[in-house]
Design an enzyme around this catalytic site. Sequence first.
Site, PDB file in Angstrom:
ATOM      1  N   HIS A 174      29.088 -25.907 -44.698  1.00 20.06           N
ATOM      2  CA  HIS A 174      30.009 -27.035 -44.575  1.00 20.06           C
ATOM      3  C   HIS A 174      29.973 -27.859 -45.854  1.00 20.06           C
ATOM      4  O   HIS A 174      28.900 -28.286 -46.310  1.00 20.06           O
ATOM      5  CB  HIS A 174      29.656 -27.880 -43.357  1.00 20.06           C
ATOM      6  CG  HIS A 174      29.919 -27.179 -42.055  1.00 20.06           C
ATOM      7  ND1 HIS A 174      29.175 -27.369 -40.917  1.00 20.06           N
ATOM      8  CD2 HIS A 174      30.872 -26.277 -41.729  1.00 20.06           C
ATOM      9  CE1 HIS A 174      29.652 -26.620 -39.938  1.00 20.06           C
ATOM     10  NE2 HIS A 174      30.692 -25.935 -40.415  1.00 20.06           N
ATOM     11  N   GLU A 177      27.965 -31.177 -46.782  1.00 23.27           N
ATOM     12  CA  GLU A 177      26.531 -31.194 -46.494  1.00 23.27           C
ATOM     13  C   GLU A 177      25.728 -30.806 -47.744  1.00 23.27           C
ATOM     14  O   GLU A 177      25.029 -29.792 -47.784  1.00 23.27           O
ATOM     15  CB  GLU A 177      26.255 -30.308 -45.286  1.00 23.27           C
ATOM     16  CG  GLU A 177      27.001 -30.825 -44.052  1.00 23.27           C
ATOM     17  CD  GLU A 177      26.961 -29.905 -42.843  1.00 23.27           C
ATOM     18  OE1 GLU A 177      26.150 -28.948 -42.841  1.00 23.27           O
ATOM     19  OE2 GLU A 177      27.738 -30.127 -41.893  1.00 23.27           O
ATOM     20  N   HIS A 304      21.942 -27.194 -42.335  1.00 24.70           N
ATOM     21  CA  HIS A 304      23.081 -28.101 -42.169  1.00 24.70           C
ATOM     22  C   HIS A 304      22.570 -29.539 -42.197  1.00 24.70           C
ATOM     23  O   HIS A 304      21.370 -29.792 -42.218  1.00 24.70           O
ATOM     24  CB  HIS A 304      23.780 -27.835 -40.834  1.00 24.70           C
ATOM     25  CG  HIS A 304      24.564 -26.560 -40.797  1.00 24.70           C
ATOM     26  ND1 HIS A 304      25.938 -26.509 -40.956  1.00 24.70           N
ATOM     27  CD2 HIS A 304      24.161 -25.284 -40.633  1.00 24.70           C
ATOM     28  CE1 HIS A 304      26.339 -25.259 -40.881  1.00 24.70           C
ATOM     29  NE2 HIS A 304      25.272 -24.484 -40.690  1.00 24.70           N
ATOM     30  N   GLU A 377      19.332 -28.767 -38.731  1.00 22.75           N
ATOM     31  CA  GLU A 377      20.144 -29.940 -39.042  1.00 22.75           C
ATOM     32  C   GLU A 377      19.216 -30.936 -39.716  1.00 22.75           C
ATOM     33  O   GLU A 377      18.281 -31.451 -39.099  1.00 22.75           O
ATOM     34  CB  GLU A 377      20.761 -30.537 -37.781  1.00 22.75           C
ATOM     35  CG  GLU A 377      21.794 -29.646 -37.095  1.00 22.75           C
ATOM     36  CD  GLU A 377      23.159 -29.664 -37.764  1.00 22.75           C
ATOM     37  OE1 GLU A 377      23.326 -30.441 -38.741  1.00 22.75           O
ATOM     38  OE2 GLU A 377      24.045 -28.921 -37.323  1.00 22.75           O
TER      39      GLU A 377
END
Length: 418
Positions: A174, A177, A304, A377
Site C-alpha cells: 500500500h 505505508e 503494513h 501492521e
Amino acid sequence: MKILRRGSIAAAGLLLLAASVAPAGAAQDDNDRMLYEARGTDSAQRTAIARSGADIWGTSDGVTTFSASAALAKSLQAKGIDVERVGDVEDLLAARNPDMATSADEFPAGDEGYHTYGELTEVLQRADSEHGDIASLSSAGSSYQGRALHLMKISDNVAQDEDEPEVLFTCNQHAREHLTTEMCLRIVERFTDEYGTDPTVTELVNTREIYVIPSVNPDGSEYDIEGGRYKGWRKNRQGYYGTDLNRNWGYKWGCCGGSSGSPYSDTYRGTSAFSAPETRAVASFVESRVVGGSQQIKAHIDFHTYSELVLWPYGYTYSDTTDTMSREEARRFQEVGRKLAASNGYTPQQSSDLYITDGSVNDWMWAEHGILSLTFEMYPASGGGIGGFYPPDERIEPETRRNDEAVDILLTEAGAQP
C-alpha cells in the site's frame, strides 16, 4: 517439508484522497472525504464498514478509524454503528505537511529520513556492492509504470541455490505505508552490515536464504509524495484509480465481500486475479521457488501500517479451520503469531478478527504454497489518523528495530518442522 498445494497462478495477467478532481461518473467528490472514528466496533461491524466502501485506516481497542463521504458515514450510523467525525481528509493532510519538500520528488520537509524510490535503489545497490559475498540484488519484475521491483537475496553462499529454508519479506503493498519500506531496508542492512560480528545474524545468514522486496508498489509510493506533499494514496497506478494490490491475489479473489468491484473504492480488487503486474510478478517469483515439487520459501511476513497487529490467515472467513487449514496448522499459526507478538508488543489475531478481506497475500501464500505467511501492521497502535500513515521520520529507527527479534523468530521457525 511442506509441498505445493495448488497449481500455478491464474493466467490473468479510493477514491482519491488527493485534491485532484475525479473524472465524471466518480462515486463521490474527493472534497467530501472525511475522517471518522467508530467506537466499540467488533469484527462484524468493521466488516460492515469495509463493505460499505469506506477506507479503513486502523483499529485498536474497538476504535476503528476510516475515511468516507458524509453520506456513507450517515448510512453506517443508521445501521447502529457509533460514528464520530474527526475532520476533513484534505485539511488533515495539509496540516500534516504544511511545508512542501524542496524538490517535487522528495518527502515533505521534515521527513527526509524516509527513502524515495531512487534513494532506496542506491541503498540496495550499495549493499550489493559492499557485501557481494552474501548479498545479491535482482528484480522480481516490473511495476505498471516500469519500475523494478527490487529483490535482495542474502545468504552465505548467495550465488548458489542451497538446500536451506527460504524466507521472504515484502513491504509497501500500500503506497502510503512508507514506514514498511524502511522496515525492509532495516532487514537488508542488518543482515549485511552485522554479518560476521553479530552471532544471531551470522547464524541465520549461514543457515537460511533470505529474500526481501522493499517496495511491491513503487509507483503508488512515488505518487503519494509527488509534488512534495502527501496524498494519502493506497493503490497502485494502474489506470486512473489504481488497484488495491492486497485484494488482487488469486486465492478466493473477490469471493466474500472482502474487497470492492468498483474502481473508485480504495479496496478495488482489479479486473481479475493478478490483473496488477506487481502482484503477478511477486507471485511468479514465489512459484519459481518450487523445486522438485516442493516450495522452498517456508515463511513470509508482509509489512503494513498501522495498528500494531500480527495477523495470520485466513482473512476471507471467520473460521479457524477450512479444507486448506487443519486444526494443527491453525494452532501453529496461532503459536507462532503469539510468539512474534510477544517480542514486539503487537496484538496477535486471525486476519478476519480484524475484518473480512479476500484476495490477500497471506491467504494466497498459505493456501496455494503452504507458506507460513503473516502480516505485521506496524506503528502506531491507535490514535493515528493522518499521522498513522505518516509518522515523523524520528520513529523509523525505533519502530523498525522493534521488530528485530520478530524477524529472527520467523527465520528460526522457517527451519522448524511443520
